[in-house]
Design an enzyme around this catalytic site. Structure first.
Site, PDB file in Angstrom:
ATOM      1  CB  CYS A 201      -0.986  -0.023   1.168  1.00 32.04           C
ATOM      2  SG  CYS A 201      -0.259   0.047   2.798  1.00 32.04           S
ATOM      3  CB  CYS A 276      -0.463   2.224  -3.447  1.00 33.38           C
ATOM      4  SG  CYS A 276       0.459   0.848  -4.078  1.00 33.38           S
ATOM      5  CB  CYS A 280       0.924  -0.755  -7.385  1.00 30.22           C
ATOM      6  SG  CYS A 280      -0.045  -0.460  -5.923  1.00 30.22           S
TER       7      CYS A 280
END
Ligand SMILES: Cc1cc2nc3c(=O)[nH]c(=O)nc-3n(C[C@H](O)[C@H](O)[C@H](O)COP(=O)(O)O)c2cc1C
Length: 322
Positions: A201, A276, A280
């Site tokens: 995250c 995220c 990511c």
């Protein structure tokens, strides 16, 4: 993964130091990070049996044990306890460390809060002594067994050598290199054959920490769960620690990590993103799953508990389907 070596010999350049470093070097060949603590150089007061840890989290004594060794014992996947025989037992400095692990024993058995790595953490004993009495290693084997239980590690074997006295005599043991190779191979095989699941995250302070802890807690023997963030926070969110403690899972010593750093040494099989988005990473060969959970940072305990429950259900489902 981290292998923590505890060198219990006060003698610099002694037999234990040689044996432990040969064992850890072999572990490193399998691309596993290692760290060694020279126990006699640390300030570790003996347990005073004050009872603080039976009602509170941790130990009231503030020294190297609380500052450094408790967090490492929790972080490590493998703990290698290495010690010469002193009067049929562990040297005093190491025994003080073992006695102070009572705080972790109490956390587990009195407070009921468990180490999420309990299903996969392994303990290994290395020992040696000058004589050849058949009971020479009975004391350390029994003590190590209960030490490993206190730190939630499963005993995974030992290498113990008789008739090793003067510094360097350990190098004369026939077949030592082969013994180490064989022992390290069987120690690491169950850990290395697990699927690597990487939970990510943004800050690695709440959601991905919860997910990794549950994955380890429920299926640590089948899954190597890692977590990190694209912009790691300074520390884990206190409410998240509290919400997990209510689940009896201890993540109090965990630290946010960077996705980039983890990917330097690890190739995950599956990446699970908590949300995220474009930050990511793309990792070739890894399947990516998107969970899109709201960010609980700065929210109330009720909100965090709700996210925690969502994550728990997703993890249980994920484990069933893996
Ligand atoms: C205080 C002390 C107590 C010892 N007690 C025993 C013992 O009970 N049995 C034994 O076989 N060796 C005993 N030894 C010998 C050590 O185990 C041996 O020399 C060992 O190789 C030391 O390892 P190191 O070089 O890693 O410190 C003792 C040594 C010391 C200094």
């Amino acid at each position: 993964m981290l292998a923590l070596g505890l060198n219990g010999s006060p003698r610099k350049g002694g037999n234990t130091e040689y044996l432990l470093s040969a064992f850890l070097n072999e572990i490193e060949k399998h691309k596993i990070a290692t760290k060694t603590i020279r126990v006699s150089k640390k300030t570790i007061s003996p347990c005073t049996e004050c009872g603080y840890c039976e009602e509170n989290d941790g130990c009231i004594i503030k020294d190297d044990m609380s500052a450094q060794i408790y967090p490492l014992l929790k972080e490590a996947d493998i703990i290698v306890a290495a010690a010469p025989i002193f009067f049929y037992g562990f040297p005093a400095q190491f025994k003080a460390l073992i006695d102070r692990s009572q705080a972790l024993w109490a956390k587990k058995y009195f407070l009921g809060i468990e180490d999420p790595k309990k299903k996969s953490k392994k303990g290994f004993l290395l020992s040696l002594g000058a004589t050849k009495g058949k009971n020479l290693f009975n004391g350390v084997k029994l003590t190590a067994k209960y030490f490993f239980d206190a730190i939630s590690a499963k005993p995974a074997g030992d290498l113990c050598y008789f008739k090793v006295e003067k510094p360097g005599e350990i190098t004369k043991i026939k077949g030592l290199e082969q013994d180490i190779k064989k022992a390290v191979y069987s120690l690491l095989t169950p850990l290395k054959t697990r699927k690597k699941i990487f939970f990510i995250c943004s800050e690695n302070a709440c959601r991905s920490q919860i997910a990794a802890a549950y994955a380890q807690y429920f299926a640590g023997d089948k899954i190597e769960a890692l977590s990190a963030g694209s912009a790691p926070a300074e520390k884990i969110d206190d409410i998240t620690i509290q919400a997990m403690a209510e689940e009896k899972i201890d993540i109090s010593d965990r630290k946010p990590k960077s996705i980039k750093k983890i990917l330097l040494n690890t190739t995950p099989d599956i990446i699970v993103s908590m949300g995220c988005k474009d930050k990511c990473p793309y990792v070739s060969g890894a399947d990516t799953i998107e969970w899109n959970l709201p960010d609980p940072a700065g929210k109330s305990i009720e909100f965090v508990k709700k996210i925690r429950e969502d994550i728990k259900n997703k993890i249980l489902d994920f484990i069933n389907n893996i």
